[in-house]
Design a protein around this motif. Structure first.
Motif, PDB file in Angstrom:
ATOM      1  N   TYR A  31     -26.450 -49.726 -88.376  1.00 63.19           N
ATOM      2  CA  TYR A  31     -26.553 -51.140 -88.736  1.00 63.19           C
ATOM      3  C   TYR A  31     -25.330 -51.594 -89.534  1.00 63.19           C
ATOM      4  O   TYR A  31     -24.774 -52.663 -89.294  1.00 63.19           O
ATOM      5  N   THR A  32     -24.880 -50.763 -90.466  1.00 65.43           N
ATOM      6  CA  THR A  32     -23.710 -51.080 -91.276  1.00 65.43           C
ATOM      7  C   THR A  32     -22.439 -51.115 -90.427  1.00 65.43           C
ATOM      8  O   THR A  32     -21.643 -52.044 -90.529  1.00 65.43           O
ATOM      9  N   GLN A  33     -22.270 -50.113 -89.580  1.00 65.51           N
ATOM     10  CA  GLN A  33     -21.056 -50.033 -88.753  1.00 65.51           C
ATOM     11  C   GLN A  33     -20.963 -51.162 -87.737  1.00 65.51           C
ATOM     12  O   GLN A  33     -19.871 -51.546 -87.339  1.00 65.51           O
ATOM     13  N   THR A  34     -22.098 -51.694 -87.315  1.00 68.51           N
ATOM     14  CA  THR A  34     -22.095 -52.799 -86.345  1.00 68.51           C
ATOM     15  C   THR A  34     -22.179 -54.152 -87.040  1.00 68.51           C
ATOM     16  O   THR A  34     -22.363 -55.170 -86.384  1.00 68.51           O
ATOM     17  N   GLN A  35     -22.056 -54.142 -88.354  1.00 66.66           N
ATOM     18  CA  GLN A  35     -22.073 -55.356 -89.173  1.00 66.66           C
ATOM     19  C   GLN A  35     -23.329 -56.202 -88.926  1.00 66.66           C
ATOM     20  O   GLN A  35     -23.283 -57.421 -88.850  1.00 66.66           O
ATOM     21  N   GLN A  37     -25.224 -56.465 -86.289  1.00 66.17           N
ATOM     22  CA  GLN A  37     -25.352 -57.096 -84.979  1.00 66.17           C
ATOM     23  C   GLN A  37     -26.410 -56.422 -84.109  1.00 66.17           C
ATOM     24  O   GLN A  37     -26.246 -56.258 -82.910  1.00 66.17           O
TER      25      GLN A  37
END
Length: 93
Positions: A31-35, A37
């Motif tokens: 979730y963090t790495q995909t901001q 999305q």
């Protein structure tokens, strides 16, 4: 045409998998790495990895505005087939 940058993921794991911290950690990282999305998470009705993923979605959604909530979708399949299928996790134990 507008580009849709939203992501959908499927959690498919053993009902005997019992490491909730691992599932939550991986989903937090994704979730963090995909901001943020992430549009939907699809799970089965079984316990284990799918149950933990569903709990994670519900927890995250409590903190999000309605327009940003993650959809939690259940994947239905033939229960008779499920009895014959093992995950790599189950086969290794």
């Amino acid at each position: 045409m507008a580009k849709n940058n939203k992501l959908n993921i499927l959690i498919c794991g053993s009902r005997h998998f019992d490491d909730k911290a691992f599932v939550w950690g991986m989903l937090n990282q994704f979730y963090t790495q995909t901001q943020g999305q992430l549009e939907a998470v699809t799970v089965s009705k079984f316990s284990g990895a799918c149950e933990f993923a569903g709990q994670w979605v519900n927890f995250v959604n409590e903190q999000l505005p309605a327009s940003k909530k993650i959809q939690l979708q259940e994947c239905n399949f033939d229960d008779l087939l499920g009895k014959n299928n093992n995950s790599f996790y189950e086969d290794a134990n």
